[in-house]
Design an enzyme around this catalytic site. Structure first.
Site, PDB file in Angstrom:
ATOM      1  N   CYS A 147     -12.899  23.588 -31.230  1.00 13.91           N
ATOM      2  CA  CYS A 147     -14.235  23.804 -31.797  1.00 13.91           C
ATOM      3  C   CYS A 147     -15.328  23.826 -30.743  1.00 13.91           C
ATOM      4  O   CYS A 147     -16.507  23.769 -31.077  1.00 13.91           O
ATOM      5  CB  CYS A 147     -14.548  22.720 -32.829  1.00 13.91           C
TER       6      CYS A 147
ATOM      7  N   ASN B  15     -12.089  22.619 -26.496  1.00 12.92           N
ATOM      8  CA  ASN B  15     -11.085  22.397 -27.547  1.00 12.92           C
ATOM      9  C   ASN B  15     -11.174  23.490 -28.605  1.00 12.92           C
ATOM     10  O   ASN B  15     -11.773  24.537 -28.398  1.00 12.92           O
ATOM     11  CB  ASN B  15     -11.294  21.016 -28.171  1.00 12.92           C
TER      12      ASN B  15
ATOM     13  N   GLU C 177     -16.619  21.745 -28.609  1.00 12.25           N
ATOM     14  CA  GLU C 177     -17.566  20.673 -28.321  1.00 12.25           C
ATOM     15  C   GLU C 177     -17.028  19.665 -27.303  1.00 12.25           C
ATOM     16  O   GLU C 177     -17.773  18.800 -26.827  1.00 12.25           O
ATOM     17  CB  GLU C 177     -17.973  19.929 -29.609  1.00 12.25           C
TER      18      GLU C 177
END
Length: 826
Positions: A459, A457, A461
């Site tokens: 970020c 995604n 994670e």
């Protein structure tokens, strides 16, 4: 008071302010004008200083306030000035943070209640304001009509106003500016109203919704757990988009390309961060049969996607956020590397969109062995996109032979090591593309039986399956580890309770959520993934007096993450017993008895190389496996550690799993600029009688690092090492040991001091060898530093900047802001 008194200067007879100051008049909210007296100022500051009087110098605050006010100032402007005056001295003593927070809270309560009231009536008015806010919100369609069906009197009676004192100023200010609901220009919510509203919004579908709301409120209001920002924005709303990020994949078809872009616009509108896999798009120069022309490749489409990010803000509050992923064998990969450069054709640049590599293990092996790497156009090797591990390697080598024998038209052969060097060079220059690993994400995925993980995604994670029919959704929240430390020890019982409640809230998000597109609803309701993370890891180490650089920190990380994993899996299985298993459970790794720790060995066997992570376990995992075998799982994915930039600011802890950035710095985000000082360090220095004006100046001069300051004990220097003082490979070891317990991934920032290409190579190679699934930003030291205008130039020099490699000083212009806030998911 020693430090505060020293600020007065050597001549104590000189007054701090002129007592013959001209009179100031304040215009009140009702239009009346009143005199602002010295006594009123003093009373306001003294009330806000309650409990911290020994650390606060009221005269200093009044002197500063005189610099900020003017004749004819309005009440609202005066209230801001009070806060600004207190904020000025946060670097002097953290107690001034308490003063600023109390002043802002008083301002907020007056704004919400809307009238004056006796102090003795504060709690009664506070509780009534909650009932009034819910009723007003429902009447004006801010809130879901079902919010009015709660027992508001019962919920109001359980509010704990004193928990407002848990906030620090940055947290209170962030809530005030961005999160609290407004009606006709004034805020409707105070902090405990806000937490109860979130709790109610997440309990709407519960059988005993009042009891569940109280359970949720207890966890939220004690800052033990915090949902992600979209949940905080929208919980209890008629249209409640509560999810954080979305992952999708683009097919090589013009209508589907623009369908995906339209979907991303809708997702961004509703506060979603976006990760998109673009690998399917054919390469530059490939033939388009329908129009008998050649393709311009993936880059022009990425430029359009970038402009969508700019055009649409998330919920009208945060700028859009997107990350484009591309597999390393794509023939346009070198152009992809240049997307964030500031030179070249701007029509082939994406200055506002993040980019990330999706790297197969075979590429890393060829880098190690200095082999060649072949780039292909996806339309000629269509199945590579969905393959990983041994299957990918076999098929990739087959296509290489096909290319050599002339049966593939469009390909290019280059040195794997040269491409890797270029990848790292661009990463150092521009911060992009990020390094993520395809095989680790897929081989360790619990959902390998129903699809492929094509990207992460915004970020890095989240590792969920995507397809043209399913847009993956991440539903996030984070445990505040700091609030689970009692007397330097982890309170395991409280952690268990928090996780059980948090998992229930996260599971509720899936059913309450508004889905902007059908593909997201299909995916989320079928697989029910959630991402329980953590924040305040650095706070926990400080409270336990454990240095980040120690073996004890590694053991602590391993032990804590094992407990979080154990209780999270157990909580999801308990929910499955109550509510049923998720639709695609059967055939999953959970169903096959394969838990996250077991997948390390799977990855090692598939890769054919050792994964340098301990397999140590402490808890009774056989019991848990038997429990899951009996009851199943409610959620396909459970754990993911997001950056927590915004929510860690709200609750006043350090972000996610990161070490402290500096012991003193100024943080800038969309809300404002805030002075950050390490309160743990100040407390320890006070206990040693080392906290004074000279110490403050030394910390400023060394830009928040204390390693070179004479007089500070070595154990404190070790405990308070900052991110750039810690070895980057050691930080990877800490992330790897957490990662063995996690079914998704972690937002791991790489902090690197110096400009060594070899060191950069070693760090990312270590990340791969340690089995990390993803990495996030590369953080390097720049020319920014703490504002030093208050330092004595005769002592410290004129406009000095530390040279971090040599220990010498060089002339540089000072910038007072370190922008460390990347608020993507949370």
């Amino acid at each position: 008071m020693e430090l505060q008194n020293s600020l007065r200067g050597s001549n104590a007879s000189i007054p701090l302010y002129d007592k013959q100051q001209p009179l100031f008049y304040v215009i009140k909210r009702d239009g009346l004008t009143v005199e602002l007296s010295d006594a009123k100022m003093r009373t306001a500051f003294m009330r806000a200083s309650s409990g911290h009087e020994q650390d606060i110098n009221i005269d200093l605050l009044i002197k500063e306030l005189y610099k900020l006010i003017f004749d004819g100032i309005t009440t609202q402007e005066l209230e801001k000035a009070y806060c600004m005056a207190a904020c000025t001295f946060i670097e002097v003593d953290p107690s001034y943070d308490h003063v600023a927070t109390q002043l802002l809270l008083q301002r907020l309560v007056r704004e919400v209640v809307g009238k004056k009231y006796p102090h003795a009536q504060r709690e009664k008015m506070y509780r009534q304001s909650f009932i009034d806010a819910i009723q007003c919100g429902v009447k004006n369609n801010y809130f879901d009509q079902r919010m009015a069906t709660f027992d508001l009197d019962r919920l109001a009676a359980h509010l704990v106003p004193d928990r407002d004192n848990m906030f620090v100023y940055t947290g209170m200010f962030t809530l005030y500016e961005r999160y609290l609901l407004k009606h006709e220009g004034r805020r409707l919510e105070v902090p405990q109203t806000f937490w109860m509203r979130i709790a109610m919004g997440l309990a709407l579908l519960e059988k005993d919704k009042n009891e569940r709301a109280l359970q949720f409120y207890e966890v939220l209001s004690t800052l033990s757990y915090t949902p992600s920002t979209p949940t905080l924005f929208h919980a209890g709303f008629p249209v409640a988009q509560l999810s954080s990020c979305y992952l999708n994949v683009v097919d090589d078809d013009l209508s589907k390309i623009f369908k995906c872009m339209g979907d991303n616009a809708q997702l961004s509108k509703w506060a979603g961060g976006i990760g998109t896999d673009w690998t399917n798009i054919r390469g530059t120069g490939s033939y388009i049969k329908s129009i008998k022309a050649t393709s311009q490749g993936v880059i022009p489409y990425l430029k359009i996607a970038n402009d969508i990010v700019v055009a649409i803000t998330r919920s009208g509050i945060r700028r859009g956020g997107s990350c484009a992923y591309l597999e390393t064998w794509h023939i346009d990969i070198e152009d992809f590397l240049d997307l964030r450069r500031n030179t070249g054709d701007d029509r082939r640049r994406t200055h506002d969109m993040n980019t990330a590599h999706w790297i197969p293990d075979l590429f890393m092996k060829r880098v190690i062995h200095d082999g060649v790497w072949t780039l292909f156009s996806p339309h000629e090797v269509p199945d590579l996109h969905d393959l990983y591990g041994h299957a990918f390697e076999a098929r990739y080598e087959f296509y290489e032979r096909e290319a050599t024998e002339g049966r593939i038209k469009q390909y290019r052969v280059m040195s794997a090591k040269q491409l890797w060097r270029k990848m790292l060079t661009r990463l150092f220059e521009t911060g992009h593309p990020w390094i993520t690993f395809k095989d680790a994400c897929n081989i360790r995925s619990p959902q390998d039986h129903v699809g492929v993980v094509h990207c992460s995604n915004l970020c890095t994670e989240i590792t969920l399956n995507t397809s043209s029919d399913e847009t993956a959704v991440c539903n996030l929240g984070s445990i505040n580890l700091s609030e689970h430390m009692i007397n330097g020890q982890l309170d395991e019982e409280k952690l268990h309770r928090t996780i059980s409640t948090a998992l229930r809230m996260l599971d509720n998000v899936i059913d309450l959520n508004f889905y902007p597109i059908e593909e997201a609803q299909n995916s989320n309701t079928r697989h029910r993934p959630v991402g329980l993370g953590l924040m305040g890891f650095q706070d926990a180490l400080f409270k336990a007096k454990i240095p980040f650089s120690s073996q004890a920190a590694l053991d602590f990380a391993d032990s804590v993450m094992e407990k979080i994993s154990y209780y999270a899996i157990y909580a999801s299985s308990c929910l499955a017993q109550e509510r049923g298993v998720y639709s695609s459970y059967y055939g999953s790794k959970w169903d096959r008895g394969i838990f996250p720790l077991d997948t390390i060995d799977l990855l090692e066997r598939e890769r054919g190389l050792p994964i340098t992570v301990s397999r140590l376990k402490r808890l009774d995992w056989d019991f848990l496996k038997n429990y899951v075998r009996q009851h199943g799982m409610r959620n396909s994915n459970i754990m993911a550690i997001a950056p927590t930039a915004s929510i860690s600011t709200i609750v006043g802890c350090y972000p996610c799993i990161e070490p402290i950035f500096k012991n003193m710095y100024v943080k800038a985000n969309v809300t404002g600029e805030f002075t950050n000082i390490n309160t743990y360090l100040v407390k320890d220095l006070k206990e040693l009688n080392l906290w004074n004006q000279d110490m403050l100046n030394q910390i400023k001069y060394h830009d928040g690092d204390i390693g070179a300051i004479v007089g500070i004990p070595d154990d404190l220097k070790e405990r308070y090492k900052t991110a750039f003082e810690l070895d980057a490979q050691w930080l990877i070891a800490l992330t790897a040991v957490k990662g063995k317990w996690i079914d998704q991934s972690q937002s791991h920032n790489v902090f690197l001091k110096g400009v060594s290409g070899q060191k950069l190579h070693d760090v990312y190679m270590t990340a791969w060898k340690s089995g990390l699934k993803t990495t996030y930003y590369l953080r390097t030291l720049g020319a920014t530093q703490i504002e030093k205008s208050t330092l004595d130039a005769k002592t410290f020099g004129y406009t000095q900047k530390r040279n971090y490699d040599s220990g010498t000083t060089v002339a540089a212009s000072a910038c007072s802001i370190e922008n460390t806030d990347c608020e993507s998911c949370q």
